[in-house]
Design an enzyme around this catalytic site. Structure first.
Site, PDB file in Angstrom:
ATOM      1  N   ASP A 173      20.334   4.690   2.894  1.00 27.30           N
ATOM      2  CA  ASP A 173      20.271   3.377   2.264  1.00 27.30           C
ATOM      3  C   ASP A 173      20.775   2.365   3.282  1.00 27.30           C
ATOM      4  O   ASP A 173      21.982   2.184   3.440  1.00 27.30           O
ATOM      5  CB  ASP A 173      21.118   3.329   0.990  1.00 27.30           C
ATOM      6  CG  ASP A 173      20.901   2.044   0.199  1.00 27.30           C
ATOM      7  OD1 ASP A 173      20.527   1.027   0.820  1.00 27.30           O
ATOM      8  OD2 ASP A 173      21.084   2.057  -1.033  1.00 27.30           O
ATOM      9  N   CYS A 232      12.650   9.694 -10.741  1.00 32.91           N
ATOM     10  CA  CYS A 232      12.939   9.137 -12.060  1.00 32.91           C
ATOM     11  C   CYS A 232      13.238   7.636 -11.937  1.00 32.91           C
ATOM     12  O   CYS A 232      13.940   7.062 -12.772  1.00 32.91           O
ATOM     13  CB  CYS A 232      14.125   9.846 -12.698  1.00 32.91           C
ATOM     14  SG  CYS A 232      13.835  11.589 -13.068  1.00 32.91           S
ATOM     15  N   ALA A 233      12.704   7.005 -10.891  1.00 33.82           N
ATOM     16  CA  ALA A 233      13.009   5.603 -10.621  1.00 33.82           C
ATOM     17  C   ALA A 233      11.842   4.693 -10.983  1.00 33.82           C
ATOM     18  O   ALA A 233      11.848   4.022 -12.020  1.00 33.82           O
ATOM     19  CB  ALA A 233      13.390   5.435  -9.152  1.00 33.82           C
ATOM     20  N   ARG A 234      10.819   4.651 -10.127  1.00 38.97           N
ATOM     21  CA  ARG A 234       9.655   3.800 -10.328  1.00 38.97           C
ATOM     22  C   ARG A 234       8.406   4.542  -9.881  1.00 38.97           C
ATOM     23  O   ARG A 234       8.413   5.210  -8.840  1.00 38.97           O
ATOM     24  CB  ARG A 234       9.784   2.489  -9.525  1.00 38.97           C
ATOM     25  CG  ARG A 234      10.811   1.523 -10.063  1.00 38.97           C
ATOM     26  CD  ARG A 234      10.284   0.804 -11.313  1.00 38.97           C
ATOM     27  NE  ARG A 234      11.212  -0.214 -11.768  1.00 38.97           N
ATOM     28  CZ  ARG A 234      12.198   0.010 -12.615  1.00 38.97           C
ATOM     29  NH1 ARG A 234      12.396   1.241 -13.092  1.00 38.97           N
ATOM     30  NH2 ARG A 234      12.994  -0.967 -13.015  1.00 38.97           N
ATOM     31  N   ASP A 258       9.147  11.490 -13.679  1.00 40.27           N
ATOM     32  CA  ASP A 258       9.293  10.774 -14.942  1.00 40.27           C
ATOM     33  C   ASP A 258       8.477   9.488 -14.980  1.00 40.27           C
ATOM     34  O   ASP A 258       8.274   8.917 -16.048  1.00 40.27           O
ATOM     35  CB  ASP A 258      10.769  10.448 -15.185  1.00 40.27           C
ATOM     36  CG  ASP A 258      11.005   9.719 -16.503  1.00 40.27           C
ATOM     37  OD1 ASP A 258      10.572  10.253 -17.542  1.00 40.27           O
ATOM     38  OD2 ASP A 258      11.607   8.622 -16.493  1.00 40.27           O
ATOM     39  N   GLU A 263       0.797   3.656 -16.254  1.00 41.85           N
ATOM     40  CA  GLU A 263       1.242   4.332 -17.470  1.00 41.85           C
ATOM     41  C   GLU A 263       0.592   3.697 -18.692  1.00 41.85           C
ATOM     42  O   GLU A 263       0.337   2.493 -18.693  1.00 41.85           O
ATOM     43  CB  GLU A 263       2.776   4.258 -17.573  1.00 41.85           C
ATOM     44  CG  GLU A 263       3.480   4.970 -16.424  1.00 41.85           C
ATOM     45  CD  GLU A 263       5.002   4.807 -16.457  1.00 41.85           C
ATOM     46  OE1 GLU A 263       5.505   4.013 -17.285  1.00 41.85           O
ATOM     47  OE2 GLU A 263       5.688   5.470 -15.654  1.00 41.85           O
ATOM     48  N   HIS A 281       8.240   8.725 -18.813  1.00 38.93           N
ATOM     49  CA  HIS A 281       9.102   7.573 -18.524  1.00 38.93           C
ATOM     50  C   HIS A 281      10.272   7.512 -19.522  1.00 38.93           C
ATOM     51  O   HIS A 281      10.455   6.536 -20.251  1.00 38.93           O
ATOM     52  CB  HIS A 281       8.298   6.270 -18.575  1.00 38.93           C
ATOM     53  CG  HIS A 281       8.943   5.160 -17.775  1.00 38.93           C
ATOM     54  ND1 HIS A 281       8.219   4.188 -17.126  1.00 38.93           N
ATOM     55  CD2 HIS A 281      10.249   4.865 -17.528  1.00 38.93           C
ATOM     56  CE1 HIS A 281       9.040   3.351 -16.523  1.00 38.93           C
ATOM     57  NE2 HIS A 281      10.282   3.748 -16.756  1.00 38.93           N
ATOM     58  N   LEU A 282      11.072   8.569 -19.505  1.00 40.48           N
ATOM     59  CA  LEU A 282      12.175   8.721 -20.463  1.00 40.48           C
ATOM     60  C   LEU A 282      13.533   8.363 -19.878  1.00 40.48           C
ATOM     61  O   LEU A 282      14.563   8.678 -20.476  1.00 40.48           O
ATOM     62  CB  LEU A 282      12.212  10.176 -20.966  1.00 40.48           C
ATOM     63  CG  LEU A 282      10.939  10.717 -21.615  1.00 40.48           C
ATOM     64  CD1 LEU A 282      11.181  12.129 -22.132  1.00 40.48           C
ATOM     65  CD2 LEU A 282      10.472   9.818 -22.748  1.00 40.48           C
ATOM     66  N   ALA A 284      15.419   5.882 -19.829  1.00 46.05           N
ATOM     67  CA  ALA A 284      16.371   5.158 -20.689  1.00 46.05           C
ATOM     68  C   ALA A 284      16.426   5.728 -22.098  1.00 46.05           C
ATOM     69  O   ALA A 284      17.113   5.173 -22.958  1.00 46.05           O
ATOM     70  CB  ALA A 284      15.973   3.684 -20.751  1.00 46.05           C
TER      71      ALA A 284
END
Length: 526
Positions: A173, A232-234, A258, A263, A281-282, A284
């Protein structure tokens, strides 16, 4: 006085209760009506709460004549037209942190499912009623090397939890202070190839021009045979065609996905493969997360309706009564210039300093905010906004300061931004002509005149004959059309700012950097 808040999509009941019980709020529940009928309901709304099912577009904003703010109950704002909101003075807000733990734990669930193939073992026993333990030899997380791309709120927590599993964790990062990773026992690297050498790779970055297709076929080819990839981000951070091919070939042993570029992804080719774990896309979708999101969204909406504050505002409406008209284009120019500098050196920022001369120097507080948003936009995307910008900078140990200087430049007003990173100091100066015409007049000590807009190559070189021809030929050979070419010269050399019609890939930038006279090459998109 009553303020009307319209809830356009389903949120947790505890968020609705806050709206129902507030004596100053006229609460309207419109989550169960169709989107055409919704346009009539929102005509009197002061604030709307939406999720991904409602598009806050021109049609929506045309109908919501009284709208002061819109709250997106969640992180992503892909369905909110931020530019159109800003033009109309509508504040757009999101709820960026309520789903952090949910997303972290889903990432760990996918990681464990990929290691032990739980969904397939479950299906064989539960649905097929077959007991074949020998079919399901998995692998352990213990002792494996995990590469975490992006070490923000979610990525850092994934790293900490993975350490508890006995994993060797390394992160890439360029926008954080390395101590954020090393302080929790995670190795920090500036070399992306270190990530590609890991056993398992998980990505936790915003989605922007730099991170879309960040993992492509070339990157996958460099990975270990049998690597495991998690997203599981974008959707779109992994090139999906390359991902499918890697899974088919076995280069990628398993993938836990995810999110998808488009979508709902009910017909995606990845669903036909036997070596994936997939969810819809779970990230949240926990009861705790949904409750937190709803409560924060309701609280934000009430604050906005009352005009008390605008938590997590993603844009800044222009208040004609408080900001003189000449200031507005300077604020936009400030953000663009800081964003430009952040792309020339994609490493952790240490300080952002602003120098202003002329009447614009009376508005340094606002200018600091816009410069900070521009400087951090590349690394934080929707996580940075005009409300939290200076707080986030302080949290990251980024010094933000501004100074009023004597006006000796010959311009009526002039702004200079100096960005200090781990690698050096970079500067850009600009002004406004004819009240609205934005111009950059100096970059890193080289005087020039160019509009801050579009795809731009910054090519620094020793001032010798033939350089312009070499650059032009290389771009032409790669079908890159030059729209504008501005040259600055001084005793130390030359700087060309080349505006091109198309996006320029990293291979072309690398070829430009290999030219004999080249000193540095950066590609920026403003």
């Amino acid at each position: 006085m009553l303020y009307t808040i319209v809830v356009c999509d389903h949120i947790h009941q505890n968020g609705l209760k806050l709206l129902q019980t507030n004596s100053q709020i006229n609460y309207v529940y419109a989550a169960d009506i169709d989107k055409t009928a919704l346009l009539d309901v929102i005509k009197d709304a002061d604030v709307c709460i939406t999720r991904s099912s409602t598009d806050v577009d021109t049609k929506f904003l045309d109908a919501a004549k009284k709208l002061k703010a819109v709250v997106r109950a969640g992180v992503g704002v892909d369905n909110v037209d931020l530019n159109e909101c800003s033009k109309r003075g509508v504040i757009a807000m999101n709820v960026p942190t309520a789903n952090t733990i949910a997303a972290v734990e889903l990432t760990m669930a996918h990681m464990l499912s990929c290691a032990r193939k739980f969904p397939y073992a479950h299906n064989q026993l539960k649905n097929d009623r077959i007991w074949k333990r020998e079919d399901w030899y998995g692998t352990e997380l213990y002792g494996k090397k995990l590469g975490v791309i992006g070490f923000g709120n979610i990525g850092s927590r994934v790293g900490i939890r993975s350490k508890a599993f006995g994993m060797d964790v390394i992160t890439y990062d360029p926008y954080i202070n390395p101590s954020k990773a090393t302080d929790v026992g995670v190795t920090y690297t500036k070399n992306f190839d270190d990530i590609l050498a890991c056993d398992i790779i998980t990505i936790h970055t915003p989605k922007n021009s730099e991170t879309t297709n960040m993992i492509d076929a070339d990157k996958i080819a460099k990975m270990k045979d049998g690597v495991v990839l998690i997203n599981c981000a974008r959707g779109g951070l992994y090139n999906e065609e390359a991902l499918v091919e890697g899974l088919k070939s076995g280069k990628i042993a398993m993938a836990g996905i995810d999110v998808f570029s488009k979508e709902p992804a009910t017909n995606h080719p990845i669903l036909d493969l036997p070596n994936v774990t997939v969810t819809a896309h779970l990230g949240a979708n926990t009861l705790e997360s949904q409750e937190k999101i709803a409560i924060q969204a309701a609280e934000n909406a009430i604050e906005a309706a009352l005009g008390a504050s605008y938590p997590n505002a993603l844009n800044l409406p222009i208040d004609e009564t408080k900001i003189p008209s000449f200031v507005k284009p300077y604020l936009e120019l400030t953000q663009k210039m800081a964003y430009l500098l952040s792309q020339t050196d994609k490493s952790a920022i240490k300080s952002i300093k602003i120098e202003a001369s002329g009447d614009i120097a009376d508005y340094l507080d606002s200018i600091e905010t816009f410069a900070t948003v521009g400087g951090l936009k590349l690394s934080l995307a929707e996580q940075i906004n005009y409300i939290n910008a200076l707080f986030v900078a302080k949290e990251r140990d980024i010094e933000v300061s501004s100074t009023k200087t004597a006006n000796t430049s010959g311009y009526k007003n002039k702004l200079t931004i100096k960005l200090t990173t781990q690698n050096g100091v970079y500067s850009v100066s600009g002004t406004i002509f004819d009240e609205e015409v934005q111009r950059i007049v100096e970059i890193n000590g080289f005087s020039l005149d160019i509009e801050p807009s579009g795809h731009m190559i910054l090519f620094s070189n020793s001032d010798v004959p033939g350089v312009i021809g070499e650059v032009g030929k290389l771009l032409g050979d790669n079908n890159i059309n030059i729209a504008d070419f501005r040259l600055g010269r001084n005793k130390s050399g030359a700087l060309a700012v080349i505006v091109v019609d198309e996006e320029v890939n990293s291979d072309i930038i690398a070829k430009l950097a290999q030219l004999k006279a080249a000193r540095s090459v950066a590609y920026v998109n403003v």
